[in-house]
Design a protein around this motif. Structure first.
Motif, PDB file in Angstrom:
ATOM      1  N   PHE A 138       0.831  -1.207   0.000  1.00 30.94           N
ATOM      2  CA  PHE A 138       0.000   0.000   0.000  1.00 30.94           C
ATOM      3  C   PHE A 138       0.869   1.262   0.000  1.00 30.94           C
ATOM      4  CE2 PHE A 138      -2.899  -3.178   1.901  1.00 30.94           C
ATOM      5  CZ  PHE A 138      -3.916  -3.096   0.959  1.00 30.94           C
ATOM      6  N   GLY A 139       2.024   1.173   0.631  1.00 27.94           N
ATOM      7  CA  GLY A 139       2.960   2.289   0.565  1.00 27.94           C
ATOM      8  C   GLY A 139       3.413   2.531  -0.862  1.00 27.94           C
ATOM      9  N   TRP A 140       3.686   1.436  -1.580  1.00 28.27           N
ATOM     10  CA  TRP A 140       4.088   1.556  -2.976  1.00 28.27           C
ATOM     11  C   TRP A 140       2.974   2.203  -3.805  1.00 28.27           C
ATOM     12  CZ3 TRP A 140       7.944   1.327  -6.401  1.00 28.27           C
ATOM     13  CH2 TRP A 140       7.623   1.179  -7.752  1.00 28.27           C
ATOM     14  N   VAL A 141       1.728   1.783  -3.591  1.00 33.26           N
ATOM     15  CA  VAL A 141       0.604   2.343  -4.354  1.00 33.26           C
ATOM     16  C   VAL A 141       0.485   3.847  -4.112  1.00 33.26           C
ATOM     17  CG1 VAL A 141      -1.908   2.344  -4.605  1.00 33.26           C
ATOM     18  CG2 VAL A 141      -0.679   0.174  -4.441  1.00 33.26           C
ATOM     19  N   ALA A 142       0.557   4.243  -2.838  1.00 30.60           N
ATOM     20  CA  ALA A 142       0.463   5.671  -2.515  1.00 30.60           C
ATOM     21  C   ALA A 142       1.640   6.444  -3.104  1.00 30.60           C
ATOM     22  CB  ALA A 142       0.411   5.858  -0.995  1.00 30.60           C
ATOM     23  N   GLY A 143       2.840   5.881  -2.989  1.00 34.57           N
ATOM     24  CA  GLY A 143       4.015   6.551  -3.518  1.00 34.57           C
ATOM     25  C   GLY A 143       4.006   6.621  -5.035  1.00 34.57           C
ATOM     26  N   TRP A 144       3.568   5.554  -5.682  1.00 32.50           N
ATOM     27  CA  TRP A 144       3.495   5.533  -7.137  1.00 32.50           C
ATOM     28  C   TRP A 144       2.488   6.582  -7.626  1.00 32.50           C
ATOM     29  CZ3 TRP A 144       6.752   3.569 -10.469  1.00 32.50           C
ATOM     30  CH2 TRP A 144       6.361   3.379 -11.805  1.00 32.50           C
ATOM     31  N   ALA A 145       1.397   6.757  -6.866  1.00 33.29           N
ATOM     32  CA  ALA A 145       0.414   7.788  -7.204  1.00 33.29           C
ATOM     33  C   ALA A 145       1.049   9.171  -7.156  1.00 33.29           C
ATOM     34  CB  ALA A 145      -0.774   7.720  -6.241  1.00 33.29           C
ATOM     35  N   LEU A 146       1.825   9.427  -6.112  1.00 40.45           N
ATOM     36  CA  LEU A 146       2.481  10.730  -5.978  1.00 40.45           C
ATOM     37  C   LEU A 146       3.562  10.927  -7.036  1.00 40.45           C
ATOM     38  CD1 LEU A 146       2.834  11.101  -2.119  1.00 40.45           C
ATOM     39  CD2 LEU A 146       1.318  12.370  -3.634  1.00 40.45           C
ATOM     40  N   LEU A 147       4.195   9.843  -7.453  1.00 39.65           N
ATOM     41  CA  LEU A 147       5.240   9.957  -8.458  1.00 39.65           C
ATOM     42  C   LEU A 147       4.662  10.509  -9.761  1.00 39.65           C
ATOM     43  CD1 LEU A 147       8.249   9.422  -8.832  1.00 39.65           C
ATOM     44  CD2 LEU A 147       7.683   7.143  -9.684  1.00 39.65           C
ATOM     45  N   ALA A 148       3.443  10.080 -10.104  1.00 41.57           N
ATOM     46  CA  ALA A 148       2.776  10.627 -11.288  1.00 41.57           C
ATOM     47  C   ALA A 148       2.578  12.125 -11.126  1.00 41.57           C
ATOM     48  CB  ALA A 148       1.438   9.932 -11.506  1.00 41.57           C
ATOM     49  N   GLU A 149       2.183  12.533  -9.907  1.00 44.97           N
ATOM     50  CA  GLU A 149       1.994  13.965  -9.643  1.00 44.97           C
ATOM     51  C   GLU A 149       3.262  14.742  -9.942  1.00 44.97           C
ATOM     52  OE1 GLU A 149       2.142  17.009  -5.912  1.00 44.97           O
ATOM     53  OE2 GLU A 149       1.303  15.003  -5.533  1.00 44.97           O
TER      54      GLU A 149
END
Length: 479
Positions: free
Chosen positions: A105-116
């Motif tokens: 879940f940390g990866w999912v949240a971080g991957w989301a922010l990486l797109a930002e």
């Protein structure tokens, strides 16, 4: 299957992050975070979005769209303030969710922010380029279309101005956080003064009839999106929300904060409050100067409105300072994005060299990556397709952080010590932050959701084929 789930849901010990991030020097104070926050939040968007959203969705009620987005952002900002106070680690939501909910879940949240961060840097670079070209046009200077537009857009090959400024900011950040913060503080003051100048001068050109009707009648745009009525205001909220997401860039640098229990909440909440006041004031003045339809497909409405109302010199001054001031958003976004990429490398979810620092303890490998990707993105996607794509990934991370407060509270006083900021009205406000983010996400365009889905599918492939195998967390736990 059970072993796989155990590996995905392993939680990082917060004390491990304290050790891993110990080499990042704590030099940033409240004034630095306020500058980072205001500089990032009050970026290209304050000079572009009020006109675009008014013309495409809300009319004069764009002011309500800004306020609606501010309410949701404020709820999430409270959650961010508590998380950053309790866990001042590099990587913000990625690191926090890794501790609270587990690595996957940390990866999912971080991957989301990486797109930002990838898209936001390109977005700000595109906006800066548009304003710069508008500034030099009265001087008879014009770049050829091939160097002024993204690939395939109006004969474009590359937005050269955008690429150059991104490289210049990368060079500044490669010299250190302290120097970047010093430049940021100066430029933010200049930018705020330029915004105030526009508000004062623009107010003299307001015509009350331009506010009527304040909420235009609802209808569908040719592309199927909503205009007018509450539907248009709601569509405006989803489009505008990217204007307020910059406070994540503050949290991403919390490992470099002096007394983070105090500096992080003050920086996050203070910068958001200042930004809301400035955004609403600019929107109010802009839609009062000319009928909202005049701002359709206008990438630099503030300068245009001043020139059209007979304030050419003021327009040049405001745009000149605004163009320089947009460097502040690039500084904030690239700084935060590089820290996020560093965090992935630090934990082995991306190649470990991304988590390495140089002899000045700076994660410049990660900085190189975000610079290259942002230039490529800015060279491919036209300005008007970038905005909602930023919001999609960020809103998903915001939902995780809001829900993460419940897990954090259960562990505070145990393995997580938080003697700093606490989110008020617990347990109601965390849920409202989650719900508000979900509602805004639902209002994004189909294209934004489709691109977000593609980005997450790519992220899952990266995690299962690389991250899961190379994760230091799982290696250290002997799985």
């Amino acid at each position: 299957m059970t072993t796989l789930l155990k590996r995905m849901l392993r939680k990082e010990d917060p004390s491990v992050y304290e050790v891993k991030d110990a080499h990042l020097v704590r030099t940033l104070r409240v004034r630095d975070f306020l500058s980072l926050g205001v500089g990032t939040i009050v970026s290209t968007t304050i000079f572009t979005l009020p006109g675009a959203v008014a013309a495409e969705h809300a009319g004069p009620a764009v002011i309500l769209s800004f306020l609606g987005a501010a309410v949701v952002a404020g709820l999430v900002a409270f959650a961010y303030a508590e998380m950053a106070s309790a866990m001042p680690f590099a990587g913000s939501a990625y690191s926090w969710i890794n501790v609270i909910f587990g690595e996957f879940f940390g990866w999912v949240a971080g991957w989301a922010l990486l797109a930002e961060y990838f898209i936001a840097v390109a977005f700000v670079g595109s906006g800066l380029s548009a304003n710069f070209r508008g500034l030099i046009a009265p001087l008879g200077l014009k770049l050829p279309n091939s160097l002024a537009n993204p690939l395939g857009n109006n004969g474009g090959v590359i937005d050269l101005v955008s690429a150059i400024v991104i490289l210049l900011v990368a060079l500044l950040l490669s010299r250190g956080v302290t120097e970047a913060a010093r430049v940021e503080n100066i430029l933010v003051v200049a930018k705020v003064l330029a915004i105030i100048l526009f508000i004062i001068v623009g107010a003299t050109a307001i015509r009350l009839q331009n506010y009527v009707p304040f909420i235009p009648k609802y209808h569908l745009n040719p592309d199927g999106s909503a205009f007018g009525g509450w539907q248009g205001i709601y569509a405006g909220v989803s489009m505008i929300f990217l204007a307020y997401i910059g406070f994540d860039s503050i949290a991403a640098n919390s490992a470099e904060a002096v007394e983070p229990q105090k500096t992080m909440p003050r920086g996050i909440l203070g910068s958001l409050l200042i930004a809301v006041v400035l955004f609403v004031a600019v929107a109010l003045v802009l839609v009062g100067m000319f009928k909202y339809t005049e701002y359709a497909h206008n990438a630099e409405p503030v300068g245009w409105a001043l020139r059209q109302s007979g304030h050419g010199i003021v327009a040049s001054v405001v745009q000149a300072i605004a163009v320089i001031g947009m460097f502040t958003a690039l500084i904030g976004m690239m700084l935060a994005g590089s820290r996020l990429i560093y965090s992935f490398g630090r934990d082995g979810l991306l190649p470990k060299w991304l988590g390495q620092v140089n002899d000045k303890n700076l994660p410049n490998h990660a900085l190189v990556v975000i610079t290259i990707v942002a230039i490529i993105v800015g060279s491919i996607f036209p300005f008007d397709e970038l905005s909602q794509l930023i919001s999609a990934g960020t809103l998903i991370a915001f939902m995780f952080v809001s829900l993460g407060i419940y897990g954090l509270r259960r562990r505070e006083g145990k393995d997580i010590v938080n003697d700093g900021f606490k989110m008020p009205l617990y347990p109601v406000l965390p849920f409202l932050g989650f719900l508000g983010s979900l509602i805004v996400f639902n209002g994004l365009s189909k294209a934004a959701k489709l691109y977000a889905g593609g980005w997450f599918l790519f992220g899952l492939l990266v995690y299962f084929f690389y991250g899961l195998r190379h994760s230091y967390l799982n290696k250290n736990n002997g799985v």
